[in-house]
Design an enzyme around this catalytic site. Structure first.
Site, short mmCIF file in Angstrom:
data_model
loop_
_atom_site.label_atom_id
_atom_site.label_comp_id
_atom_site.label_asym_id
_atom_site.label_seq_id
_atom_site.Cartn_x
_atom_site.Cartn_y
_atom_site.Cartn_z
CG ASN A 181 -4.32 -5.39 -4.43
OD1 ASN A 181 -4.99 -4.78 -3.80
ND2 ASN A 181 -2.92 -5.50 -3.85
CD1 TRP A 182 -8.90 -2.94 -8.82
CD2 TRP A 182 -10.74 -1.89 -8.12
NE1 TRP A 182 -9.77 -2.82 -9.77
CE2 TRP A 182 -11.11 -2.43 -9.37
CE3 TRP A 182 -11.97 -1.40 -7.27
CZ2 TRP A 182 -12.29 -2.30 -10.00
CZ3 TRP A 182 -13.11 -1.03 -7.99
CH2 TRP A 182 -13.18 -1.51 -9.29
CE LYS A 183 -1.22 -2.77 -5.42
NZ LYS A 183 0.30 -2.76 -5.60
CG HIS A 218 -0.08 -6.65 -0.99
ND1 HIS A 218 0.68 -5.67 -1.25
CD2 HIS A 218 -0.41 -7.02 -2.23
CE1 HIS A 218 0.84 -5.30 -2.38
NE2 HIS A 218 0.41 -6.21 -2.93
CD GLU A 266 1.34 -2.21 -1.99
OE1 GLU A 266 0.25 -2.03 -2.12
OE2 GLU A 266 1.77 -2.21 -3.45
CD GLU A 281 1.35 -9.66 -5.17
OE1 GLU A 281 0.78 -9.20 -6.31
OE2 GLU A 281 1.32 -8.88 -4.07
N GLY A 328 4.46 -2.58 -8.79
CA GLY A 328 4.15 -1.37 -9.20
C GLY A 328 5.66 -0.61 -9.66
CB SER A 378 5.31 -5.02 -13.07
OG SER A 378 5.36 -4.00 -12.07
N GLY A 404 -2.31 -5.46 -9.82
CA GLY A 404 -2.39 -4.02 -9.13
C GLY A 404 -2.92 -3.17 -10.41
N GLY A 405 -1.92 -2.21 -10.67
CA GLY A 405 -2.07 -1.06 -11.50
C GLY A 405 -2.98 -1.62 -12.65
P1 PGA Z 1 1.20 -4.33 -9.45
O1 PGA Z 1 0.63 -4.70 -8.05
O2 PGA Z 1 0.57 -5.04 -10.69
O3 PGA Z 1 0.77 -2.73 -9.66
O4 PGA Z 1 2.61 -4.32 -9.66
C1 PGA Z 1 0.68 -6.09 -7.68
C2 PGA Z 1 0.17 -6.16 -6.49
O5 PGA Z 1 0.43 -5.50 -5.62
O6 PGA Z 1 -0.60 -7.20 -6.16
#
Ligand code: PGA
Length: 244
Positions: free
Chosen positions: A5-7, A91, A93, A163, A169, A208, A229-230
């Site tokens: 997930n590149w956000k 998600h 966010e 999640e 993050g 994470s 994500g990251g």
């Molecule tokens: P993260 O994000 O790996 O940066 O914690 C995961 C996500 O939000 O899908």
């Protein structure tokens, strides 16, 4: 499945540079489905860069109407028309910053399925909810109000991502045992509503996930992959997660 997930990161040029490096690193990886979810403006570049490869592409959100006067929104058929096959729904966010609720998660999930996209539906508790001991109740509510409204047939086509919001993050990964516990809770909810589908539904862990903690997480039989994500922004790091 290992999904990235590149956000809100990367331009089309950066997207192309990522796939130039990433595609060869996973070309012979057939043990899992590989998916990257870039932002909408990068879908076309991502599709072109992965055409004929084992890497699938998804979006990060969709609106539930097919078209109409909804300024700024993007529909399932529009995403499908780019060649994408997946879409992340609900998600944390989106829930936290853009007013997403369990009810809108359900609408978006159905819209994704109607557009022949595979939804990756996210659930997970906040830190305060975990600390107050209400993780099971939150996961149950998110399931009952958001996913249980699907028909058996619709449900058979979705992927779930657990999640925990406090692990996204933050560098604070849930321990493999905590993650596995939550996955068992979700599977029990699925069992009560959809029966045997509980065994075949894929539940990904997200929060994470990094090359140095993937081993413990994937050692849990309850965990069927990751939503990353990251660590999905760098081709070498994401390839090492895929190839673990
Ligand atoms: P993260 O994000 O790996 O940066 O914690 C995961 C996500 O939000 O899908």
């Amino acid at each position: 499945m290992m999904a990235g997930n590149w956000k809100m990161y990367k331009t089309p040029a950066e997207t192309k540079a990522f796939f130039d490096k990433f595609v060869p690193l996973v070309a012979s990886s057939s043990h899992c489905e590989i998916v990257i979810c870039p932002s909408f403006v990068n879908l076309e570049t991502a599709i072109a860069a992965t055409s004929g490869t084992n890497v699938g592409i998804g979006a990060q959100n969709l609106y539930w109407a097919k078209e109409g006067a909804f300024t700024g929104e993007i529909s399932g058929p529009m995403i499908k028309s780019t060649g994408a096959s997946y879409v992340i729904v609900g998600h944390s966010e989106r829930r936290q910053f853009f007013g997403e609720t369990d009810a809108t998660v359900l609408k978006r999930t159905i819209a994704a399925l109607e557009a022949a996209l595979t939804p990756i539906v996210c659930v997970g508790e906040l830190l305060a909810e975990r600390e107050s001991g209400s993780t099971a109740a939150v996961l149950s509510r998110q399931f009952q109000d958001g996913i249980a409204g699907l028909t058996d047939e619709q449900f058979s086509k979705i992927i779930i991502a657990y999640e925990p919001v406090w692990a996204i993050g933050t560098g604070k990964v849930a321990t493999p045992e905590m993650a596995a516990d939550a996955h068992r809770m979700i599977r029990a909810e699925i069992q009560s509503k959809f029966g045997a589908a509980a065994q075949s539904t894929r539940i990904l862990y997200g929060g994470s996930v990094k090359p140095d903690n993937i081993k413990g997480l994937m050692a849990q039989p309850e965990i069927d992959g990751g939503l990353v994500g990251g660590a999905s922004l760098d081709p070498v790091s994401f390839a090492s997660l895929v190839n673990f």
